[in-house]
Design a protein around this motif. Structure first.
Motif, short mmCIF file in Angstrom:
data_model
loop_
_atom_site.label_atom_id
_atom_site.label_comp_id
_atom_site.label_asym_id
_atom_site.label_seq_id
_atom_site.Cartn_x
_atom_site.Cartn_y
_atom_site.Cartn_z
N GLU A 88 -42.00 51.62 -41.93
CA GLU A 88 -42.21 51.61 -43.38
C GLU A 88 -41.03 50.99 -44.12
O GLU A 88 -41.10 50.79 -45.33
N ASP A 89 -39.96 50.68 -43.40
CA ASP A 89 -38.74 50.20 -44.06
C ASP A 89 -38.47 48.71 -43.82
O ASP A 89 -37.40 48.21 -44.16
N GLY A 90 -39.42 48.00 -43.23
CA GLY A 90 -39.29 46.56 -43.07
C GLY A 90 -38.86 46.08 -41.71
O GLY A 90 -38.97 44.88 -41.41
N LEU A 91 -38.37 46.98 -40.85
CA LEU A 91 -37.86 46.55 -39.55
C LEU A 91 -38.97 45.98 -38.68
O LEU A 91 -38.85 44.87 -38.14
N ALA A 112 -38.99 47.08 -47.21
CA ALA A 112 -37.61 47.56 -47.36
C ALA A 112 -37.35 48.00 -48.80
O ALA A 112 -36.71 49.04 -49.05
N LEU A 113 -37.85 47.24 -49.75
CA LEU A 113 -37.62 47.56 -51.16
C LEU A 113 -38.31 48.85 -51.57
O LEU A 113 -37.70 49.73 -52.18
N THR A 114 -39.58 48.99 -51.23
CA THR A 114 -40.32 50.19 -51.65
C THR A 114 -39.84 51.44 -50.93
O THR A 114 -39.94 52.54 -51.47
N ASN A 116 -36.82 52.14 -50.31
CA ASN A 116 -35.56 52.53 -50.94
C ASN A 116 -35.85 52.90 -52.40
O ASN A 116 -35.99 52.03 -53.25
N LYS A 117 -35.97 54.20 -52.67
CA LYS A 117 -36.38 54.64 -54.01
C LYS A 117 -35.46 54.10 -55.09
O LYS A 117 -35.90 53.67 -56.15
N ARG A 118 -34.15 54.14 -54.84
CA ARG A 118 -33.17 53.68 -55.83
C ARG A 118 -33.38 52.21 -56.17
O ARG A 118 -33.46 51.84 -57.34
N ASP A 119 -33.49 51.38 -55.15
CA ASP A 119 -33.62 49.94 -55.38
C ASP A 119 -34.98 49.60 -55.98
O ASP A 119 -35.09 48.69 -56.82
N LEU A 120 -36.02 50.31 -55.56
CA LEU A 120 -37.36 50.06 -56.11
C LEU A 120 -37.37 50.32 -57.61
O LEU A 120 -37.82 49.47 -58.39
N LEU A 121 -36.90 51.48 -58.03
CA LEU A 121 -36.94 51.82 -59.45
C LEU A 121 -36.04 50.91 -60.26
O LEU A 121 -36.38 50.52 -61.38
N SER A 122 -34.88 50.53 -59.69
CA SER A 122 -33.98 49.60 -60.39
C SER A 122 -34.63 48.23 -60.56
O SER A 122 -34.45 47.57 -61.59
N THR A 123 -35.40 47.81 -59.57
CA THR A 123 -36.09 46.51 -59.63
C THR A 123 -37.20 46.52 -60.67
O THR A 123 -37.41 45.52 -61.38
N LEU A 286 -42.58 57.68 -59.68
CA LEU A 286 -41.69 58.39 -58.76
C LEU A 286 -41.37 57.54 -57.54
O LEU A 286 -40.21 57.40 -57.15
N GLU A 287 -42.41 57.00 -56.90
CA GLU A 287 -42.19 56.21 -55.69
C GLU A 287 -43.46 55.45 -55.34
O GLU A 287 -44.54 55.72 -55.87
N VAL A 288 -43.32 54.50 -54.41
CA VAL A 288 -44.44 53.74 -53.87
C VAL A 288 -44.39 53.86 -52.36
O VAL A 288 -43.37 53.57 -51.73
N ASN A 289 -45.50 54.32 -51.76
CA ASN A 289 -45.61 54.43 -50.30
C ASN A 289 -46.46 53.28 -49.78
O ASN A 289 -47.58 53.05 -50.25
N THR A 290 -45.94 52.54 -48.78
CA THR A 290 -46.69 51.40 -48.26
C THR A 290 -47.34 51.67 -46.90
O THR A 290 -48.11 50.84 -46.43
N THR A 291 -47.05 52.81 -46.28
CA THR A 291 -47.85 53.26 -45.13
C THR A 291 -48.19 54.73 -45.35
O THR A 291 -47.64 55.61 -44.70
#
Length: 324
Positions: A88-91, A112-114, A116-123, A286-291
């Motif tokens: 779920e983190d891009g690897l 990877a972006l989604t 990371n809650k901090r980076d997602l919301l900042s983006t 709050l967040e986005v889940n991609t899986t």
């Protein structure tokens, strides 16, 4: 000719067992008249194909293949059912992109972006997406409790920045509990996000690409018996998940608009499930889940069912979209 579909499950995080449940449901419902389905269990120790007799065959990571008694098998598509790292983190997304193997989840950067809650919301903030006030910590930094609480207030949520299924999350009501909550979050991740409490209706919004069209599924309202939507509430029956949500028409229109906008703006594909809390009529992300979870009881399959989409159709569409 039937396509060979690798259903990857497991992973390296605390969500491993939940992922295996999701993967087995995909294996059960994927149309066997159209696809040859293979269960691939991924762990830190080994990657293996597990057949119906529970016999294990190692995966060759050089080309993501397996040698079976009747010959080598390669895969036409990967169905990603791994929650948490590395699915779920891009690897794994980057790995399959390098191998040029189609996959059902989003691409590596978006994953990877989604994750990371901090980076997602900042983006997303510059795009007008509303969210809670937050404070960020990295492992080893000095913890200034006064500065944290001056910014986010009480109660607040302390979360592992890169984790799911409510692992490493606490709701803090008193300052004396903040230190333990931060330690709990750091047990899951080296980054922590601390957010102000949003007092409103919580909803989950599934956005998927279905039959080559971005589709917002019926919205689910989350009503928890616990202090918040924690692990017990999610997986041990301590909550109600009400689909369709009991929200006003304007709230439904607003959250649908923003969920679809986020999906398109980030360039997502496959399944996503976004969590929002309403303050008045305004949804706060709050967040986005991609899986997201894919068991019969999971929220996204519930939403698909409310939209008249069976699990066979839901899973088959994901494969066809990836192959497309």
């Amino acid at each position: 000719m039937k396509k060979n579909i690798a259903i990857i499950m497991g992973g390296y995080s605390s969500e491993r067992e939940i992922s295996i449940k999701s993967g087995n449901v995909v294996y059960q419902y994927l149309d066997k008249t159209k696809y040859n389905a293979y269960r691939i269990i991924i762990s830190t120790e080994k990657w293996i194909y597990l057949d119906d007799d529970n016999e294990e065959f190692p995966i060759d990571k050089a080309d993501f293949s397996a040698v079976l008694p009747d010959g080598k098998i390669s895969f036409d598509c990967v169905f990603n059912a791994i929650h948490g790292t590395p699915g779920e983190d891009g690897l794994l997304q980057a790995y399959f992109e390098l191998l040029n193997i189609p996959q059902t989840s989003c691409n590596h950067y978006q994953a990877a972006l989604t994750f990371n809650k901090r980076d997602l919301l900042s983006t997303l903030k510059p795009y007008g997406v509303q969210c809670a006030t937050s404070f960020h910590l990295n492992l080893g930094e000095t913890i200034d409790e006064a500065a944290i609480l001056d910014k986010v207030g009480l109660p607040c949520f302390v979360k592992a920045n890169r984790a799911g299924s409510s692992y490493g999350i606490s709701k803090v009501h008193k300052r004396e509990d903040l230190s333990d909550a931060i330690a709990n979050a750091f047990s899951e991740d080296s980054e922590v996000i601390i957010e102000s409490f949003l007092d409103g209706t919580e909803v989950s919004v599934g956005v998927i690409t279905y039959n080559n069209e971005i589709t917002v599924l019926p919205i689910t309202e989350i009503v928890t018996e616990n202090d918040f939507f924690d692990y017990e509430a999610k997986y041990l029956g301590k909550s109600q998940e009400i689909t369709p949500a009991r929200i006003s028409k304007i709230q439904e229109e607003n959250v649908t608009k923003w969920a679809k906008y986020i999906y398109k703006t980030l360039g997502l594909k496959g399944y996503t499930r976004s969590e929002f809390i309403f303050i008045g009529n305004d949804p706060h992300l709050l967040e986005v889940n991609t899986t997201p979870g894919l068991t019969e009881e999971s929220i996204l399959p519930q939403q698909a069912n409310a939209a008249g989409i069976s699990l066979e159709q839901l899973f088959g569409s994901a494969v066809e979209e990836a192959l497309r």
